[in-house]
Write an enzyme that holds these catalytic residues in place. Sequence first.
Site, PDB file in Angstrom:
ATOM      1  N   THR A 291      32.003 -49.308  69.454  1.00 55.15           N
ATOM      2  CA  THR A 291      31.112 -48.467  68.843  1.00 55.15           C
ATOM      3  C   THR A 291      31.335 -47.138  68.884  1.00 55.15           C
ATOM      4  O   THR A 291      31.216 -46.332  68.347  1.00 55.15           O
ATOM      5  CB  THR A 291      29.748 -48.671  69.738  1.00 55.15           C
TER       6      THR A 291
ATOM      7  N   SER B   4      34.558 -55.500  69.495  1.00 55.39           N
ATOM      8  CA  SER B   4      35.062 -56.113  70.719  1.00 55.39           C
ATOM      9  C   SER B   4      34.618 -57.550  70.717  1.00 55.39           C
ATOM     10  O   SER B   4      35.234 -58.347  71.374  1.00 55.39           O
ATOM     11  CB  SER B   4      34.575 -55.547  72.125  1.00 55.39           C
TER      12      SER B   4
ATOM     13  N   THR C 291      31.688 -52.404  73.845  1.00 50.25           N
ATOM     14  CA  THR C 291      30.833 -52.757  75.165  1.00 50.25           C
ATOM     15  C   THR C 291      30.516 -54.102  75.107  1.00 50.25           C
ATOM     16  O   THR C 291      30.240 -54.473  76.368  1.00 50.25           O
ATOM     17  CB  THR C 291      29.370 -51.909  75.397  1.00 50.25           C
ATOM     18  N   ASP C 292      30.466 -54.809  73.963  1.00 45.38           N
ATOM     19  CA  ASP C 292      30.095 -56.297  74.020  1.00 45.38           C
ATOM     20  C   ASP C 292      30.846 -57.234  75.091  1.00 45.38           C
ATOM     21  O   ASP C 292      30.330 -57.953  75.596  1.00 45.38           O
ATOM     22  CB  ASP C 292      30.041 -56.646  72.594  1.00 45.38           C
TER      23      ASP C 292
HETATM   24  N1  ASP Z   1      29.843 -54.239  68.571  1.00 45.10           N
HETATM   25  C1  ASP Z   1      30.334 -53.071  69.484  1.00 45.10           C
HETATM   26  C2  ASP Z   1      31.478 -53.848  70.176  1.00 45.10           C
HETATM   27  O1  ASP Z   1      31.330 -54.196  71.182  1.00 45.10           O
HETATM   28  C3  ASP Z   1      29.351 -52.696  70.432  1.00 45.10           C
HETATM   29  C4  ASP Z   1      29.893 -51.471  71.238  1.00 45.10           C
HETATM   30  O2  ASP Z   1      30.969 -51.078  71.357  1.00 45.10           O
HETATM   31  O3  ASP Z   1      28.867 -51.012  71.921  1.00 45.10           O
HETATM   32  O4  ASP Z   1      32.590 -53.671  69.724  1.00 45.10           O
END
Ligand code: ASP
Length: 331
Positions: free
Chosen positions: A18, A64, A97-98
């Site tokens: 993100t 991710s 973050t995932d």
């Molecule tokens: N879907 C995103 C990822 O993990 C979420 C994020 O980065 O917050 O790439």
Amino acid sequence: MDNLDREKNILVIGTGGTIAGVGDKGKTLGYDSAQINVDNILSGVPYIEDLANVKPVELYNVDSSDMSIDKLVNMACYIEEMAARDDVDGFVITHGTDTLEETAYFLNLTVHTHKPIVLTGAMRPSTAISADGPFNLYQAVALARSSEAEGKGVLVVFADAIYGGRDVIKVNTFKTDAFNQKDMGSFGYMRDDKAYFYNHSVKKHTLSSEFRVSKDMKLPNVEVVNYYLGRSEDILKHASKISEGIVLGGAGCGGASEKWNKEIEKMLKSGKIVVRSSRISNGLVTHSSKAIFKKGVYSNSLTPQKSRILLMLALTKTKDIEKIQEVFNMY
Ligand code: ASP
């Protein structure tokens, strides 16, 4: 005290997420992650060049959820190679973050260096009002240039806090304060560009880790199977067929039904390693050490997804259940 007399060279490794996301003007919903490259992310962070000599490197640009063990193996090898150079003082990795917590733990176990390695990301895309990525990245670079961050294992900076790669977990699906370390709190705080440490991990990591990966190395497949009330044991049998080890995301202290327990006992008798972890995010999964031949290895305080990472690496060394239990006690 930090030695900031000399300008530090920090490699900022982009992997997507993100923090590299683009969406509707100002909005936090309805965006695509992994759209802009790491140079563009960095150019949106004012004053970052006052912190260090920052060099961007784009390793991947993915959501991710599309990170894979193969990608992690090669990322660990790249960082290990770069860490051996005198002109690199530390690393920042921008990451979705995932699955950030899995990457953080993998690198914590496989990269051998005292140089700081700091992961960060964002909960809001780069086009959102008050995007959180730039400040997280600013603080991650500040931490990576800090001598206080040396030798502490892989770190995560998010929303003004510092976490350790072993215990950090994502705890919120959309708020900017999205990570913590469960009962273990955090390692400390970031206030602007200054780190305040209060804790560290006593578990083995980085320089003291026995695990090594090499470029394109294939790790044994380990599947995680979650138990829930009334779940058929067929899923467990299937997971066992396609993997070299199983992690149970059990109920409570790694529990499951009688039918599941019988199946697990059979697997253990046949030499397959089963690790009992929990779907509950706090506490320990432990049992008597004599019970490992009947119940399986206990995960200590590792979540199912982190137990999977450790079991994959442990299986590169041994298939001896007692030795694998020792690994789970130490890392
Ligand atoms: N879907 C995103 C990822 O993990 C979420 C994020 O980065 O917050 O790439």
